[in-house]
Write an enzyme that holds these catalytic residues in place. Structure first.
Site, mmCIF file in Angstrom:
data_model
loop_
_atom_site.group_PDB
_atom_site.id
_atom_site.type_symbol
_atom_site.label_atom_id
_atom_site.label_comp_id
_atom_site.label_asym_id
_atom_site.label_seq_id
_atom_site.Cartn_x
_atom_site.Cartn_y
_atom_site.Cartn_z
ATOM 1 N N ARG A 1 0.482 6.041 -1.897
ATOM 2 C CA ARG A 1 0.190 7.387 -1.390
ATOM 3 C C ARG A 1 0.087 7.355 0.135
ATOM 4 O O ARG A 1 0.175 6.299 0.755
ATOM 5 C CB ARG A 1 -1.113 7.924 -1.984
ATOM 6 C CG ARG A 1 -2.323 7.054 -1.736
ATOM 7 C CD ARG A 1 -3.509 7.451 -2.614
ATOM 8 N NE ARG A 1 -4.625 6.532 -2.492
ATOM 9 C CZ ARG A 1 -5.617 6.645 -1.616
ATOM 10 N NH1 ARG A 1 -5.627 7.665 -0.773
ATOM 11 N NH2 ARG A 1 -6.593 5.766 -1.579
ATOM 12 N N THR B 1 -2.294 -1.726 -5.824
ATOM 13 C CA THR B 1 -3.266 -2.695 -6.335
ATOM 14 C C THR B 1 -3.319 -2.733 -7.854
ATOM 15 O O THR B 1 -3.837 -3.687 -8.426
ATOM 16 C CB THR B 1 -4.675 -2.384 -5.800
ATOM 17 O OG1 THR B 1 -5.021 -1.032 -6.142
ATOM 18 C CG2 THR B 1 -4.724 -2.537 -4.285
ATOM 19 N N TYR C 1 -13.689 -2.654 10.935
ATOM 20 C CA TYR C 1 -12.326 -2.111 10.912
ATOM 21 C C TYR C 1 -11.649 -2.267 12.275
ATOM 22 O O TYR C 1 -10.483 -2.666 12.365
ATOM 23 C CB TYR C 1 -12.390 -0.639 10.512
ATOM 24 C CG TYR C 1 -11.064 0.021 10.262
ATOM 25 C CD1 TYR C 1 -10.381 -0.172 9.057
ATOM 26 C CD2 TYR C 1 -10.496 0.861 11.209
ATOM 27 C CE1 TYR C 1 -9.166 0.450 8.818
ATOM 28 C CE2 TYR C 1 -9.281 1.490 10.985
ATOM 29 C CZ TYR C 1 -8.622 1.282 9.788
ATOM 30 O OH TYR C 1 -7.416 1.904 9.554
ATOM 31 N N ALA D 1 -10.645 -5.883 12.883
ATOM 32 C CA ALA D 1 -9.457 -6.247 12.113
ATOM 33 C C ALA D 1 -8.195 -5.668 12.742
ATOM 34 O O ALA D 1 -7.177 -6.361 12.891
ATOM 35 C CB ALA D 1 -9.601 -5.773 10.671
ATOM 36 N N GLY E 1 0.813 -1.213 0.000
ATOM 37 C CA GLY E 1 0.000 0.000 0.000
ATOM 38 C C GLY E 1 0.842 1.256 0.000
ATOM 39 O O GLY E 1 0.614 2.177 0.790
#
EC number: 1.1.1.100
Length: 244
Positions: free
Chosen positions: A15, A37, A151, A154, A12
């Site tokens: 940015r 991605t 979220y 996780a 990731g």
């Protein structure tokens, strides 16, 4: 904090926080592979890293994509010394309205890949008896947040995973830690209106949003030789929003 000769993988990295981490690792001397991605995102990473690394397309939810990406890195650069698990998404909704897809997307993107990526690099690190795994968590994983049960679950899982893995591999010279950002100045927070921004800052004693580079500094410290005796920890970087 000299990282010359080290190979770092940052997921990731196109940015925001991921890019800041990749750039600071390069400044400290590491060769960095950043993932995105899409092929376009990977090309953008290659452009900003220049001769100090490259970008690769990676779907962290796909086992074959992970295997192919790590083979490419091993063939071209050698075994990974530093893994930064940063890739993640949000699918916010109140629990009563949350769809199974919104739950599963978050777990499958923000938690399961931490297991897969960490397992994939571990053999090489254990063979060298040295390695750094840094997982990017969130303040939400410890304090919770309405509308983010998926979220939060996780990110709380990331902390538990970090502690358990750290106990398994500490004797092999591999450290595993989490950096948990608070509210950081990113594309998402830039979209907040004035009222939303004021409400957010009212919960932050520092009175401002964090800078992605401040998160990167925490990650790079944990990746450094100076942090060799730190493992299983969660480093909170949130301007005092949540104090353990």
């Amino acid at each position: 904090m000299n990282l010359e000769g080290k190979i770092a993988l940052v997921t990731g990295a196109s940015r925001g926080i991921g890019r800041a981490i990749a750039e600071l690792l390069v400044e400290r001397g590491a060769t960095v592979i950043g993932t995105a991605t899409s092929e376009g995102g990977a090309a953008a990473i290659s452009e900003y890293l220049g001769e100090n690394g490259k970008g690769l397309a990676l779907n962290v939810t796909d086992v074959e994509s992970i295997e192919a990406t790590l083979k490419t890195i091993n063939d071209e650069c050698g075994a990974i010394d530093i893994l930064v698990n940063n890739a993640g998404i949000t699918r916010d909704n109140l629990l009563m309205r949350m769809k199974d897809d919104e739950w599963n997307d978050i777990i499958n993107t923000n938690l399961t890949p931490i297991y897969r990526m960490s397992k994939a690099v571990l053999r090489g690190m254990m063979k060298k008896r040295a390695g750094r795994i840094i997982n990017v968590g969130s303040v939400v994983g410890t304090m919770g947040n309405a509308g983010q049960t998926n979220y939060a679950a996780a990110k709380a899982g990331v902390i538990g995973f970090t502690k358990s893995m750290a106990r398994e591999v500490a004797s092999r010279g591999v450290t595993v830690n989490t950096v948990a950002p608070g509210f950081i100045e990113t594309d998402m927070t830039k979209a907040l209106n004035d009222d939303q921004r004021a409400a957010t800052l009212s919960n932050v004693p520092a009175g401002r949003l964090g800078d992605p580079r401040e998160i990167a500094s925490a990650v790079v410290f944990l990746a450094s030789p100076e942090a060799a005796y730190i493992t299983g920890e969660t480093l909170h970087v949130n301007g005092g929003m949540y104090m353990v």
